[in-house]
Design an enzyme around this catalytic site. Structure first.
Site, mmCIF file in Angstrom:
data_model
loop_
_atom_site.group_PDB
_atom_site.id
_atom_site.type_symbol
_atom_site.label_atom_id
_atom_site.label_comp_id
_atom_site.label_asym_id
_atom_site.label_seq_id
_atom_site.Cartn_x
_atom_site.Cartn_y
_atom_site.Cartn_z
ATOM 1 C CD GLU A 49 -2.912 0.939 2.419
ATOM 2 O OE1 GLU A 49 -3.662 1.871 2.638
ATOM 3 O OE2 GLU A 49 -2.879 -0.097 3.125
ATOM 4 C CD GLU A 332 -3.954 -0.789 9.300
ATOM 5 O OE1 GLU A 332 -4.625 -0.244 8.417
ATOM 6 O OE2 GLU A 332 -3.361 -1.872 9.137
#
Length: 467
Positions: A49, A332
């Site tokens: 990503e 995260e």
């Protein structure tokens, strides 16, 4: 051997305390910033990503500036963000944004509240931290186009975002907000409430930016609009008895932090806020946009006992859980790893995302008690307002600015606090005693209303109120 590379290799600040887990949390934040601040502020440096997500950058910008000199890095990023802004004013979810070149294949990768607000929030952070007026001027047109876009989503002050990704005005809301036990989940904020809160935050901030630049017509327009959003928020999301509609930690934290609770409801709303945190066993109930606001809101309200319990508890969800599991960067998800060491399964799971490290801003500004003053930016004036957490004693913080180094630290002896602050030349401090500073004295002289601290070293003594 591995060699770390970063656009912000040199630290500009540090924070240590008597709690080893807290010290490691700060180190983890520094390492997540270093790893993700390479040319653009990416969400994570390791999976497929690695995108410059605007929401992550928005919530972390102030912490970034405390921990390293991030001025030129974030200015460059803002130029990327402006280059990617859509015709209708929507700001990309991430920047640089390759989806902009392929709208047929990747529609709707722009326009989320909380994310697009980076175009307003980050320039203000650069102004307060570095006295950078030029960045306000450079981004002003993009800011106006952004807040106009948000107003246009529902053609008014109340934002009702569509629920489907890709539809115009979709919002991530309070991304990854934890719900606790899924058999009896805790309350979470709705998209319309989250979007309207951020609609207010950016519109109100734009009014201040316009005032700073002497753009008085724009200032007046945005003040009126912010007031309309404020009244609409109160009408839509606060009950006549003072409870917020979703009764969740994020709603209370953001609404209190940005003065959206009318005076007649503050006491009741504060009690609801307190109860919501107690009911959660002091576990975090906030996601990406709520987390940076949670502890500052509790400190602002004088609820230091709750701030201490929420910050220091070591279960999921909590800041110190991941440190106790051996984390060396910020995760995260609050639950990225289970207590037995098993990995959270979905594809979207990263052990190096800096967003939740935004709590370090609170460590500098509240716990260590030093903040840049918007009225004298670039640390020409430092707001001195320590909110000590006795169990963290002794605390020491430093921050390097263009004028030199600011150092602040304190230790507790029972409820007596000795606070020592050193300011470089070209930097003054302003201390106004609050309820948590009982019988304050500065360099041996009692402080009655306000004290201005000249460059040099000062000793402030006060007692914490009995809880």
């Amino acid at each position: 051997a591995s060699i770390p590379i970063s656009s912000v290799a040199e630290p500009a600040g540090g924070f240590t305390s008597g709690n080893a887990l807290v010290n490691r949390l700060v180190e983890n934040t520094i390492w997540s910033q270093r790893a993700n601040f390479v040319e653009v502020p990416t969400d994570c440096p390791q999976r497929d990503e690695r995108l410059g997500w605007t929401g992550d950058a928005q919530v972390f910008a102030a912490t970034a500036c405390w921990l390293s000199d991030s001025q030129s890095f974030l200015r460059k990023y803002l130029r990327d963000v402006m280059a990617d802004q859509r015709e209708d004013g929507a700001v990309s979810h991430f920047s640089p944004d390759p989806t902009r070149l392929h709208p047929a294949n990747f529609p709707g990768y722009a326009g989320s509240t909380g994310w697009g607000d980076a175009i307003v929030v980050i320039p203000w952070v650069l102004y307060t931290h570095y006295g950078d007026r030029a960045v306000l001027s450079e981004c002003l047109d993009s800011m106006v186009r952004w807040v106009d876009f948000v107003w246009s989503i529902s053609d008014g002050p109340l934002v009702r975002p569509p629920s489907r990704w890709g539809d115009r005005g979709f919002t991530f809301g309070d991304w990854l907000q934890p719900v606790g036990d899924n058999r009896k989940p805790r309350p979470t904020i709705a998209d319309d409430c989250a979007a309207t809160l951020y609609h207010f935050i950016s519109t109100d901030l734009l009014a201040r930016i316009a005032a700073t630049l002497g753009e008085h017509a724009l200032e007046e327009k945005m003040k009126q609009r912010a007031n309309e959003i404020r009244l609409t928020f109160s009408n839509e999301f606060i009950t006549p008895a003072g409870r917020l509609a979703h009764n969740d930690q994020t709603s209370y934290a953001l609404a209190f932090l940005h003065d959206l609770i009318p005076a007649e409801h503050r006491q009741a709303a504060q009690q609801h806020f307190r109860q919501v945190i107690i009911d959660a066993d002091y576990k975090i109930g906030t996601g990406f946009i709520g987390t940076p606001a949670l502890l500052p809101a509790l400190t602002k309200l004088g609820m230091d006992d709750l701030a201490e319990k929420v910050f220091l508890q070591e279960d999921v969800p909590g800041w110190l859980y991941q440190v106790s599991k051996g984390a060396t960067t910020i995760w995260e998800r609050w639950d990225s790893m289970a207590p037995d060491g098993t990995i959270y399964e979905p594809d979207m799971n990263s052990y190096n995302h800096y967003a939740y490290g935004a709590v370090c801003q609170w460590l500098f500004e509240s716990v260590a008690g030093i903040s840049p003053s918007p009225s004298a930016p670039g640390f020409a004036e430092v707001i001195v307002d320590p909110a000590p957490i006795p169990s963290l004693s002794p605390v020491s913080a430093h921050h390097d600015i263009s004028q030199g180094r600011i150092e602040a630290g304190w230790q507790c002896d029972g409820n007596k606090v000795t606070y020592v602050l050193t300011l470089p030349e070209g930097c003054i401090g302003r201390f106004r005693p609050g309820k948590r500073h009982q019988n304050p004295s500065l360099n041996g002289e009692p402080v009655v209303e306000e004290a201005v601290l000249a460059p040099g070293t000062h000793r402030l003594d006060f007692s914490l109120p009995n809880s």
